[in-house]
Design an enzyme around this catalytic site. Structure first.
Site, PDB file in Angstrom:
ATOM      1  N   SER A 149       1.140  -0.302  -7.647  1.00  0.00           N
ATOM      2  CA  SER A 149       2.403   0.068  -6.808  1.00  0.00           C
ATOM      3  C   SER A 149       3.254  -0.353  -5.649  1.00  0.00           C
ATOM      4  O   SER A 149       2.246  -2.054  -5.386  1.00  0.00           O
ATOM      5  CB  SER A 149       1.738   0.849  -5.604  1.00  0.00           C
ATOM      6  OG  SER A 149       2.219   1.656  -4.122  1.00  0.00           O
ATOM      7  N   TYR A 162      -4.311   2.647   0.670  1.00  0.00           N
ATOM      8  CA  TYR A 162      -4.082   3.348  -0.811  1.00  0.00           C
ATOM      9  C   TYR A 162      -3.454   2.166  -1.121  1.00  0.00           C
ATOM     10  O   TYR A 162      -4.290   1.675  -2.356  1.00  0.00           O
ATOM     11  CB  TYR A 162      -3.676   3.700  -0.316  1.00  0.00           C
ATOM     12  CG  TYR A 162      -1.571   4.362  -1.639  1.00  0.00           C
ATOM     13  CD1 TYR A 162      -2.663   5.447  -2.913  1.00  0.00           C
ATOM     14  CD2 TYR A 162      -0.891   3.965  -1.972  1.00  0.00           C
ATOM     15  CE1 TYR A 162      -2.316   4.967  -4.129  1.00  0.00           C
ATOM     16  CE2 TYR A 162       0.105   3.967  -3.181  1.00  0.00           C
ATOM     17  CZ  TYR A 162      -0.839   4.022  -4.689  1.00  0.00           C
ATOM     18  OH  TYR A 162      -0.138   4.903  -5.271  1.00  0.00           O
TER      19      TYR A 162
END
Length: 257
Positions: A149, A162
């Protein structure tokens, strides 16, 4: 290379495992690989969900089978690899897409339990599943594509652990590339920006946050899952034969804004 460019994208007779493939980015990639000839193992936690995607692929003339697997479970990871080899005889491509939903909020509020859960699924499971696939990838050379990501490159949404897990996945990819290059295995990582999936719904359902994001980036909008397919196809195919250890963004310019 004398191979014509369009032939380099041909995945005929290649076998690909795509985790987290029951929806969103994973489902889109699975369908894209099948469209270019790969025999695709569609994997996610629920058998009914993976069968649905596999049936969609077969309905359009592709080859696919659904194998349920919770990547955080050691026994299920082993079964995924064993069933894939039993079904198709080999593994050429592994797309590590499965991840768990991010936890929103400051790092100071993150518990050890939450940290362990996110790291176990988003990093540890990817490493251990790829290790299981390694002997099969090594036989004829293969490609590993890890889905990270932009949060692993530039934290911006307050996703804390995350973001940490996705940064770790980038470094895992580069270590795989360094250690396994001599075995003919390439490992690359894709860092998507905000994509309109169920996984990221908490972000794009927030109109204020979405508006700020879209005004902030050069592309001026979030992405759709299909927009991640071309990059995954390239990295999985012979067209990327000299690409390994690469960090590829598909983020509408987020990291440069």
């Amino acid at each position: 290379m004398n191979q014509k460019i369009h032939n380099q994208f041909d995945l005929t007779d290649k076998v690909a495992i795509v985790t987290g493939a029951s929806k969103g980015i994973g489902a889109a990639i699975a369908k894209g690989l099948a469209e270019f000839g790969a025999k695709v193992v569609v994997s996610s936690r629920k058998q009914e969900a993976v069968d649905e995607v596999a049936d969609e692929i077969k309905a359009t003339g592709g080859m696919a089978t659904g194998i349920a697997c919770h990547v955080g479970d050691e026994a299920q990871r082993s079964q995924l690899v064993e069933k894939t080899v039993a079904t198709y005889g080999r593994i050429d491509i592994l797309i590590n897409n499965a991840a768990i939903n991010p936890v929103y909020g400051p790092l100071a509020e993150v518990t050890g339990e939450v940290f362990d859960k996110i790291m176990d699924v988003n990093v540890k499971a990817c490493m251990l599943l790829t290790n299981l696939c390694y002997p099969h990838l090594k036989k004829q050379g293969g490609s590993v594509v890890n889905i990270s990501s932009v949060e692993g490159l530039k934290p911006g949404f307050g996703l804390g652990v995350y973001s940490v897990s996705k940064a770790a996945l980038i470094m895992l990819t580069q270590n795989q590339a360094r250690e396994w290059g001599g075995d003919g295995i390439r490992s690359n990582v894709i860092c998507p920006g905000l994509v309109q999936t169920k996984f990221s719904a908490a972000l794009w359902n927030n109109e204020k946050m979405l508006g700020q994001y879209e005004r902030h980036i050069p592309a001026g909008r979030m992405a759709q899952p299909d927009e991640m397919v071309g990059l995954a196809l390239f990295l999985a195919s012979d067209a990327a034969s000299y690409s390994t250890g690469g960090v590829f963004t598909a983020d509408g310019g987020y990291v440069i804004s």
